[in-house]
Design a protein around this motif. Structure first.
Motif, mmCIF file in Angstrom:
data_model
loop_
_atom_site.group_PDB
_atom_site.id
_atom_site.type_symbol
_atom_site.label_atom_id
_atom_site.label_comp_id
_atom_site.label_asym_id
_atom_site.label_seq_id
_atom_site.Cartn_x
_atom_site.Cartn_y
_atom_site.Cartn_z
ATOM 1 N N VAL A 130 0.827 -1.208 0.000
ATOM 2 C CA VAL A 130 0.000 0.000 0.000
ATOM 3 C C VAL A 130 0.860 1.256 0.000
ATOM 4 C CG1 VAL A 130 -0.341 0.215 2.531
ATOM 5 C CG2 VAL A 130 -2.101 0.999 0.951
ATOM 6 N N ARG A 162 7.122 -9.694 -5.865
ATOM 7 C CA ARG A 162 6.174 -10.813 -5.876
ATOM 8 C C ARG A 162 4.901 -10.336 -6.568
ATOM 9 N NH1 ARG A 162 9.221 -10.168 -1.428
ATOM 10 N NH2 ARG A 162 10.602 -11.905 -0.991
ATOM 11 N N LEU A 211 -9.002 -2.969 8.358
ATOM 12 C CA LEU A 211 -9.751 -1.861 8.952
ATOM 13 C C LEU A 211 -9.096 -0.541 8.573
ATOM 14 C CD1 LEU A 211 -10.434 -3.249 12.528
ATOM 15 C CD2 LEU A 211 -11.993 -3.185 10.570
ATOM 16 N N GLY A 223 0.181 -12.141 8.912
ATOM 17 C CA GLY A 223 0.887 -11.020 8.303
ATOM 18 C C GLY A 223 1.912 -10.459 9.263
ATOM 19 N N ARG A 234 3.666 -7.038 10.814
ATOM 20 C CA ARG A 234 3.632 -5.580 10.963
ATOM 21 C C ARG A 234 5.044 -5.033 10.804
ATOM 22 N NH1 ARG A 234 0.962 -7.944 15.041
ATOM 23 N NH2 ARG A 234 -1.286 -7.616 15.092
ATOM 24 N N PRO A 235 5.217 -4.022 9.959
ATOM 25 C CA PRO A 235 6.549 -3.399 9.849
ATOM 26 C C PRO A 235 6.690 -2.356 10.943
ATOM 27 C CG PRO A 235 5.049 -2.519 8.161
ATOM 28 C CD PRO A 235 4.232 -3.430 9.035
#
Ligand SMILES: Cc1cc2nc3c(=O)[nH]c(=O)nc-3n(C[C@H](O)[C@H](O)[C@H](O)COP(=O)(O)OP(=O)(O)OC[C@H]3O[C@@H](n4cnc5c(N)ncnc54)[C@H](O)[C@@H]3O)c2cc1C
Length: 571
Positions: A32, A54, A67, A343, A345-346
């Motif tokens: 994103v 990818r 969300l 997933g 989180r960065p």
């Protein structure tokens, strides 16, 4: 503004264009944040390329809680600026930028203490609702309301009466995270950005200390190309430190990963007309309505194993089940779980060892001339991150670049959406599809639904649903390849649709049919169709087996046993 396709021919053309000229900006990473940077830069009149190793959004950006929210718990941490900024973004996305992809969703906050809790949470929600007004926009969602236990049970009959004393209902927003990224990239391409997936940055071009571009490996063709650019933006999320290692020297940003696991269960397993938010000892757990399903999550644990395929273990799944079952009158079991996804989180590496306490805010750094690094943040605030990154690019370009205008750029499919939604019964009559089907299509494509309906009119064999995943039409599979940048079966079953988490068979039962539909537009022979199905099936088997393991290490080892259909360079 016309719309752009991201089909195979467009990918080849984009790579050729990137190799042929010096760009103003090349963006590394098609999540994103990278997609947001590409759109921001393109709409400021800059020439832009974007490469993704990818599939688009295959990193964190398809694995979130989906969300668009201010984050109630940041309010509790007194981080008002972060909450205000995120809620302003929520209003903008809901009402102007992507009303077809972002929609309001209600949550019930069950109260468990008599006395102090209702005024405490109630005051927080007054603040939460009022921080949401901005830009001359309304907040885009209804305000919160207080409920007695009796009224709350009417909204959520599945809750166990003894588990709470009363409740407050409030509203936030949700998004199909993977489709949002892809739609943003189509929008960026319509504004002139050159966009290619399965194209990995394997090195940097340098002139002295200065970064002057990137070396890209086209993983499909096995060829390497040089992309020259006056500024490179790195938006690789949890891969940020790897990119910094390629640049060499001391990095300025360190990103660590924290794993979050979600479960998907059929809608009928929890009798409720509203989502639910529960406090946990570390954070919160959401039960989120998702079409004919619920998404339940998430966990928050340190992760240092494979970044591309974080594996969910048995312990992760049990953690989520235990927490949700603490408030349900009929507990869920593992047999109720259709889908599982994990997933990373960065998180900007900080002082605290507890990942859930690390900041979700973002940073922009300029470690060497010609390179901008952007990391951290959260999905909801991607547009702000992108703006800040392109401001840094503009600084490095030493030329006048107009300010960001993405607050006024609707994504592809937004324009005309409301009118088409109001005309959905006419669309149903004209197309012969059920109105519920039209609604589903409108919420996935917005006004681009016209392109899908034209495809169906031209090829009536595509009008029916996939057998085994009847939420999706056969036409949607073909369209994913011709217009939405899908290049492999996995891309279609996991991110253009969500069949991999929305069915008990996890996509295996439709793999053959979907692969045959993709064969035409992607020019696959029978051998490739077979290969795609085999790779997909092995992935699902490996995921299922990893979810039986107790530890992250065991789960990761088993998940890594499934081969990649297009391996990245370090594999
Ligand atoms: C469990 C969980 C729940 C979350 N829930 C929410 C939520 O509800 N709301 C919210 O606002 N935020 C949420 N977040 C946070 C949000 O999802 C992330 O902040 C956001 O998706 C990060 O996007 P990104 O573009 O930085 O990273 P990514 O989406 O990971 O994109 C980075 C991309 O870079 C690519 N890449 C890496 N190396 C290379 C290379 N060498 N060459 C080319 N490409 C490369 C990767 O393949 C990847 O696609 C959640 C996160 C998690 C993990």
């Amino acid at each position: 503004m016309g719309t752009a396709r991201l089909g195979p021919a467009e990918r080849s053309a984009a790579l050729a264009q990137m190799a042929a000229q010096e760009l103003d900006v090349v963006v590394v990473g098609g999540g994103v944040v990278g997609a947001g940077v590409a759109l921001d830069a393109a709409t400021r009149g800059l020439s832009v390329g974007l490469v993704e190793a990818r599939d688009f959004a295959s990193g964190t950006s398809s694995r979130s809680s989906k969300l668009i929210h201010g984050g109630l718990r940041y309010l509790e941490q007194l981080n008002f600026d972060l909450v205000r900024e995120a809620l302003q973004e929520r209003a903008l996305l809901l009402q102007r930028i992507a009303p077809h992809l972002v929609r309001a969703v209600p949550f019930l906050f069950p109260l468990t203490h008599l006395g102090w809790e209702r005024p405490y949470v109630g005051a927080g929600l007054v603040l939460y609702d009022s921080l949401g007004f901005s830009f001359g926009f309304t907040r885009g969602v209804p305000g919160h309301r207080h409920l007695s236990r009796k009224r709350a049970l009417r909204l959520a009959p599945a809750l166990r009466r003894s588990a709470f004393t009363g409740a407050i209902q409030y509203w936030d927003a949700q998004v199909d995270d993977a489709r949002y990224v892809m739609t943003m990239l189509r929008t960026a391409a319509a504004y002139g950005a050159h966009v290619a997936s399965r194209s990995q940055v394997v090195g940097f071009l340098r002139e002295g200390e200065r970064v002057t571009g990137v070396r890209v490996r086209d993983l499909e063709a096995g060829e390497e190309l040089e992309v020259r650019a006056r500024q490179v933006v790195n938006a690789t999320g949890v891969w940020t430190d790897d990119i910094q290692a390629l640049v060499g020297g001391r990095g300025q940003i360190h990103v660590r990963a924290s794993k979050g696991v979600h479960l998907v269960v059929p809608r009928d397993r929890i009798h409720s007309y509203t989502g639910v938010i529960l406090r946990t000892e570390k954070s919160v757990l959401f039960v989120i309505p998702w079409g004919r399903h619920w998404i339940i999550g998430t966990t928050d644990t340190e992760w240092s194993l494979d970044k591309a395929h974080p594996a969910a273990s048995r312990s992760d799944i049990d953690y989520v089940l235990d927490h949700v079952n603490s408030v349900l009158s009929v507990p869920l079991t593992r047999d109720d779980v259709e889908g599982v996804y994990a997933g990373l989180r960065p998180l900007l590496a900080g002082e605290s060892d507890e990942t859930s306490k690390l900041s979700r805010e973002h940073v922009v750094a300029h470690p060497v001339p010609g390179l901008v690094m952007i990391a951290g943040g959260k999905y909801t605030t991607y547009r702000v991150m992108a703006r800040d990154a392109v401001d840094a690019v503009a600084h490095g370009l030493a030329q006048r670049v107009p300010p960001s205008c993405t607050d006024r750029i609707p994504l592809a499919g937004a324009e005309g959406y409301q009118a088409l939604w109001n005309s959905r019964h006419r669309l149903a009559r004209e197309s012969g599809l059920h109105v519920a089907r039209i609604e589903h299509l409108l919420q996935r494509y917005g006004s681009l639904i016209e392109e899908v309906l034209t495809l169906i009119a031209d090829r009536p064999d595509l009008a029916g649903p996939l057998s085994g995943a009847d939420d999706y039409l056969r036409a949607e599979i073909v369209y994913a390849a011709t217009h939405e940048g899908a290049r492999h079966l996995n891309d279609v079953l996991t991110r253009r649709t969500h069949i991999s988490i929305e069915t008990f068979h996890r996509g295996v039962a439709v793999a053959q049919e979907a692969a045959e539909l993709l064969a035409g537009p992607l020019e696959w022979d029978a051998e490739q169709v077979k290969r795609e199905v085999e790779y997909y099936t092995k992935r699902v088997e490996a995921e299922r087996a990893s979810q039986e393991q107790d530890t992250d290490q065991e789960a990761d080892a088993i998940r890594m046993g499934a081969p990649e259909i297009v391996p990245v360079a370090s594999d």
